[in-house]
Design a protein around this motif. Structure first.
Motif, PDB file in Angstrom:
ATOM      1  N   ASP A 134       0.840  -1.202   0.000  1.00 57.59           N
ATOM      2  CA  ASP A 134       0.000   0.000   0.000  1.00 57.59           C
ATOM      3  C   ASP A 134       0.874   1.251   0.000  1.00 57.59           C
ATOM      4  O   ASP A 134       0.602   2.205  -0.725  1.00 57.59           O
ATOM      5  CB  ASP A 134      -0.947   0.009   1.203  1.00 57.59           C
ATOM      6  CG  ASP A 134      -2.077  -1.008   1.074  1.00 57.59           C
ATOM      7  OD1 ASP A 134      -2.277  -1.565  -0.036  1.00 57.59           O
ATOM      8  OD2 ASP A 134      -2.760  -1.253   2.086  1.00 57.59           O
ATOM      9  N   GLY A 135       1.946   1.235   0.795  1.00 57.11           N
ATOM     10  CA  GLY A 135       2.857   2.377   0.821  1.00 57.11           C
ATOM     11  C   GLY A 135       3.571   2.574  -0.502  1.00 57.11           C
ATOM     12  O   GLY A 135       3.646   3.688  -1.026  1.00 57.11           O
ATOM     13  N   VAL A 136       4.071   1.504  -1.079  1.00 54.66           N
ATOM     14  CA  VAL A 136       4.805   1.591  -2.344  1.00 54.66           C
ATOM     15  C   VAL A 136       3.867   1.992  -3.485  1.00 54.66           C
ATOM     16  O   VAL A 136       4.236   2.793  -4.335  1.00 54.66           O
ATOM     17  CB  VAL A 136       5.541   0.266  -2.649  1.00 54.66           C
ATOM     18  CG1 VAL A 136       6.170   0.289  -4.033  1.00 54.66           C
ATOM     19  CG2 VAL A 136       6.612   0.011  -1.592  1.00 54.66           C
ATOM     20  N   ARG A 137       2.658   1.473  -3.499  1.00 58.08           N
ATOM     21  CA  ARG A 137       1.682   1.853  -4.534  1.00 58.08           C
ATOM     22  C   ARG A 137       1.372   3.343  -4.484  1.00 58.08           C
ATOM     23  O   ARG A 137       1.048   3.951  -5.493  1.00 58.08           O
ATOM     24  CB  ARG A 137       0.397   1.050  -4.399  1.00 58.08           C
ATOM     25  CG  ARG A 137       0.542  -0.382  -4.887  1.00 58.08           C
ATOM     26  CD  ARG A 137      -0.797  -1.059  -4.871  1.00 58.08           C
ATOM     27  NE  ARG A 137      -1.632  -0.481  -5.903  1.00 58.08           N
ATOM     28  CZ  ARG A 137      -1.996  -1.109  -7.010  1.00 58.08           C
ATOM     29  NH1 ARG A 137      -1.605  -2.338  -7.215  1.00 58.08           N
ATOM     30  NH2 ARG A 137      -2.757  -0.526  -7.902  1.00 58.08           N
ATOM     31  N   ASP A 138       1.471   3.933  -3.285  1.00 53.90           N
ATOM     32  CA  ASP A 138       1.268   5.377  -3.130  1.00 53.90           C
ATOM     33  C   ASP A 138       2.503   6.169  -3.540  1.00 53.90           C
ATOM     34  O   ASP A 138       2.520   7.387  -3.433  1.00 53.90           O
ATOM     35  CB  ASP A 138       0.908   5.714  -1.676  1.00 53.90           C
ATOM     36  CG  ASP A 138      -0.490   5.248  -1.296  1.00 53.90           C
ATOM     37  OD1 ASP A 138      -1.311   4.999  -2.206  1.00 53.90           O
ATOM     38  OD2 ASP A 138      -0.757   5.144  -0.083  1.00 53.90           O
ATOM     39  N   GLY A 139       3.571   5.471  -3.969  1.00 55.25           N
ATOM     40  CA  GLY A 139       4.792   6.136  -4.417  1.00 55.25           C
ATOM     41  C   GLY A 139       5.810   6.372  -3.318  1.00 55.25           C
ATOM     42  O   GLY A 139       6.775   7.103  -3.503  1.00 55.25           O
ATOM     43  N   ASN A 140       5.622   5.735  -2.158  1.00 51.92           N
ATOM     44  CA  ASN A 140       6.529   5.922  -1.031  1.00 51.92           C
ATOM     45  C   ASN A 140       7.685   4.921  -1.070  1.00 51.92           C
ATOM     46  O   ASN A 140       7.548   3.829  -1.614  1.00 51.92           O
ATOM     47  CB  ASN A 140       5.777   5.730   0.293  1.00 51.92           C
ATOM     48  CG  ASN A 140       4.572   6.631   0.406  1.00 51.92           C
ATOM     49  OD1 ASN A 140       4.524   7.706  -0.175  1.00 51.92           O
ATOM     50  ND2 ASN A 140       3.578   6.183   1.139  1.00 51.92           N
ATOM     51  N   ILE A 141       8.787   5.293  -0.454  1.00 49.72           N
ATOM     52  CA  ILE A 141       9.883   4.366  -0.205  1.00 49.72           C
ATOM     53  C   ILE A 141       9.657   3.828   1.205  1.00 49.72           C
ATOM     54  O   ILE A 141       9.432   4.594   2.139  1.00 49.72           O
ATOM     55  CB  ILE A 141      11.257   5.085  -0.261  1.00 49.72           C
ATOM     56  CG1 ILE A 141      11.436   5.851  -1.565  1.00 49.72           C
ATOM     57  CG2 ILE A 141      12.392   4.099  -0.004  1.00 49.72           C
ATOM     58  CD1 ILE A 141      11.366   5.016  -2.813  1.00 49.72           C
ATOM     59  N   VAL A 142       9.694   2.515   1.370  1.00 48.94           N
ATOM     60  CA  VAL A 142       9.462   1.883   2.668  1.00 48.94           C
ATOM     61  C   VAL A 142      10.778   1.276   3.137  1.00 48.94           C
ATOM     62  O   VAL A 142      11.408   0.511   2.405  1.00 48.94           O
ATOM     63  CB  VAL A 142       8.366   0.790   2.569  1.00 48.94           C
ATOM     64  CG1 VAL A 142       8.177   0.083   3.900  1.00 48.94           C
ATOM     65  CG2 VAL A 142       7.053   1.396   2.084  1.00 48.94           C
ATOM     66  N   ILE A 143      11.181   1.633   4.351  1.00 45.63           N
ATOM     67  CA  ILE A 143      12.399   1.075   4.940  1.00 45.63           C
ATOM     68  C   ILE A 143      12.001   0.299   6.181  1.00 45.63           C
ATOM     69  O   ILE A 143      11.368   0.840   7.093  1.00 45.63           O
ATOM     70  CB  ILE A 143      13.410   2.179   5.292  1.00 45.63           C
ATOM     71  CG1 ILE A 143      13.797   2.947   4.028  1.00 45.63           C
ATOM     72  CG2 ILE A 143      14.640   1.578   5.984  1.00 45.63           C
ATOM     73  CD1 ILE A 143      14.720   4.121   4.277  1.00 45.63           C
ATOM     74  N   LEU A 144      12.354  -0.982   6.201  1.00 50.51           N
ATOM     75  CA  LEU A 144      12.055  -1.846   7.340  1.00 50.51           C
ATOM     76  C   LEU A 144      13.292  -1.977   8.204  1.00 50.51           C
ATOM     77  O   LEU A 144      14.361  -2.348   7.711  1.00 50.51           O
ATOM     78  CB  LEU A 144      11.623  -3.234   6.863  1.00 50.51           C
ATOM     79  CG  LEU A 144      10.463  -3.296   5.871  1.00 50.51           C
ATOM     80  CD1 LEU A 144      10.229  -4.739   5.451  1.00 50.51           C
ATOM     81  CD2 LEU A 144       9.213  -2.688   6.472  1.00 50.51           C
TER      82      LEU A 144
END
Length: 130
Positions: free
Chosen positions: A38-48
């Motif tokens: 959901d975050g990536v589809r919104d164009g965000n970079i996700v860092i775990l």
């Protein structure tokens, strides 16, 4: 310890979601995958802060493949930076060949993130605006 944080540039910039291991710990595998996608589809970079298990990474890729749409979603780019084996796993884990999920993972839209360099100490990526 990293808590969930958001960094947003002015205008139509790049947003980075940094998600703590503690937050991910209470979620089921599909909940983790859905939060990431959901975050990536919104164009965000996700860092775990702590990476996914090998099974969860495989499932993330499978789900991503089913959601790819040339006009809407190009897929993901995923890079993982493993932490030192000696810090993360017990002697028994190392002898049994078990992999630790304690690693930093960066996930972003395939059309916005390009890995320039990766080695045991550094992930260098170019992140572009849409």
């Amino acid at each position: 310890m990293i808590e969930m944080a958001e960094v947003k540039e002015a205008g139509d910039g790049v947003r980075i979601d940094m998600i703590s291991g503690e937050r991910m710990q209470g979620l089921a595998s599909m909940e983790k995958i859905r939060m990431i996608l959901d975050g990536v589809r919104d164009g965000n970079i996700v860092i775990l802060e702590e990476g996914l298990s090998p099974d969860e990474e495989s499932r993330l890729i499978e789900v991503t493949m089913t959601e790819i749409n040339p006009e809407d979603f190009n897929g993901i780019e995923i890079e993982t930076y493993p932490r030192s084996q000696t810090e993360d796993s017990s002697i028994l884990d190392r002898l049994m060949g078990r992999e630790s999920t304690s690693k930093l993972t960066v996930i972003g839209p395939a059309n916005q993130i390009e890995t320039l360099h990766k080695d045991e100490n550094l992930i260098s990526a170019l992140v572009s605006r849409r």
